[in-house]
Design an enzyme around this catalytic site. Structure first.
Site, PDB file in Angstrom:
ATOM      1  N   SER A   1     -21.219  25.142   8.956  1.00 15.25           N
ATOM      2  CA  SER A   1     -20.437  23.901   8.954  1.00 15.25           C
ATOM      3  C   SER A   1     -20.095  23.523  10.400  1.00 15.25           C
ATOM      4  CB  SER A   1     -19.176  24.073   8.091  1.00 15.25           C
ATOM      5  OG  SER A   1     -18.483  22.856   7.981  1.00 15.25           O
TER       6      SER A   1
ATOM      7  N   MET B   1     -15.476  25.990   9.390  1.00 18.77           N
ATOM      8  CA  MET B   1     -14.096  26.090   8.935  1.00 18.77           C
ATOM      9  C   MET B   1     -14.061  26.250   7.418  1.00 18.77           C
ATOM     10  SD  MET B   1     -11.123  25.885  10.533  1.00 18.77           S
ATOM     11  CE  MET B   1      -9.390  25.758  10.118  1.00 18.77           C
TER      12      MET B   1
END
Length: 364
Positions: free
Chosen positions: A179, A298
């Protein structure tokens, strides 16, 4: 915790006004200023430097990419790109991500105000993720979630089967999930692979319309082929398939072949595509013949799916904290015992090239 200080750089007065009003209304975020172009922004930020900059690409006097490169040379700061959702905009935005931006907020050409108001959770997630990013000077080489958003598991897209894992073969499938910071990390990894490596399936959290440009860019830089995945694409050596933004990607087995299934569905772990969905399907389709790699990002998407893959006997690894832009997803996977080892970003290409079984890696 002090509020995250945000500065907005966009030549549209409407965008600056709407973003300021929305972000100032969110807990934990404070807009400390805005500017119509980077020249004005640099002057205004001299007195109070922000934690995160929300940056447009096409602006007068200095474009966003030039400004971003200047920032990363002189004062690295987390930057979230606010880009128009078009094919041309996607290609330029990929250049910005490569230059060091950590996330993307998309904006349409029509009904901009309504879109931004409907995207408060997305905006907050992107900014909170960026505030945790450890940005560095770019060489040549997303976030605390809003509690109001329901958090579904991979059960919403693919149910666990409880079937025994398939027998081990010499073939390998590499499944990667990432991500925030993943665009740069994937570029680093894929551009260091030789032309023939096991087939690779990738989920990178990214909005729709951007994954095609991202794949095209990586394909132009890499010896292996890289493409945005389409329904029933075969997973073959020397090819990396990137899940399309806004769709889940699942690995399926048909006889001796691996293929991908692209499908709609709800957000899983607040993402679509979801790493958890990819990893669970990989556990079911490939079992111990897969290698699962969870990289910078995250949140916790991918941790539970990687644990399922690990429990089939597959080799599962995480990118280490020192080389992550955000050590969130890998940390969560390590915490629940989903990984066999941690590797630096620099070591991951060699891991893919060797593609060892779990037994061989742990024995070594």
């Amino acid at each position: 915790m002090p509020d995250i200080k945000v500065f907005i750089v966009d030549d549209s007065a409407v965008v600056r006004q709407v973003l300021t009003a929305l972000l100032d209304g969110l807990p934990g975020i404070q807009v400390i200023g805005s500017a119509p172009d980077p020249i004005f922004a640099l002057k205004r930020m001299e007195t109070a430097w922000p934690d995160v900059i929300v940056l447009d690409i096409e602006m007068p006097r200095m474009d966003g990419i030039t400004f971003l490169k200047k920032l990363m040379r002189e004062r690295p700061t987390p930057v979230v790109i606010c880009s128009t959702l078009t094919a041309k905009g996607a290609e330029v935005t990929m250049q910005a991500m490569s230059a060091g931006a950590v996330d993307i907020i998309t904006k349409p050409t029509l009904n901009l105000k309504g879109f931004l108001q409907d995207s408060k959770t997305l905006l907050a997630d992107a900014i909170k993720a960026a505030s945790h990013a450890r940005v560095k000077k770019v060489s040549s080489v997303s976030s605390q979630q809003m509690e109001s958003t329901p958090k579904l598991t991979a059960d919403a897209v693919i149910m666990p089967t409880g079937l025994a894992p398939m027998s081990e073969t010499t073939d390998r499938v590499i499944a990667i999930g990432t991500s925030t910071g993943g665009t740069q990390a994937l570029e680093y990894v894929l551009t260091r692979l030789p032309r023939i490596v096991p087939g690779i399936v990738i989920v990178q959290h990214m909005p729709e319309a951007f994954t095609a440009a991202f794949a095209k860019r990586l394909d132009s830089l890499s010896q292996i082929s890289v493409k945005e995945a389409e329904q029933n694409d075969r997973v073959i050596p020397g090819l990396a398939l990137i899940a399309p933004g806004g769709k889940h990607m699942l690995l399926r087995r048909s006889g001796a072949q691996y293929r991908v299934e692209i499908k709609d569905g709800p957000l899983v772990s607040r993402h679509r595509p979801s790493v958890d969905v990819l990893f669970r399907s990989t556990a079911q389709a490939a079992g111990k013949n897969a290698i699962g790699i969870i990289m910078t990002g995250m949140g916790d998407d991918g941790a539970r799916g990687l644990k399922e893959l690990h429990d089939t006997g597959a080799l599962t690894v995480a990118q280490d904290e020192a080389s992550c832009v955000v050590y969130g997803m890998p940390k969560e996977a390590v915490k629940i015992g989903a990984t066999d080892a941690e590797f630096s970003l620099a070591a991951i290409p060699e891991l893919i090239i060797r593609s060892p079984s779990r037994a061989k890696l742990l024995k070594a």
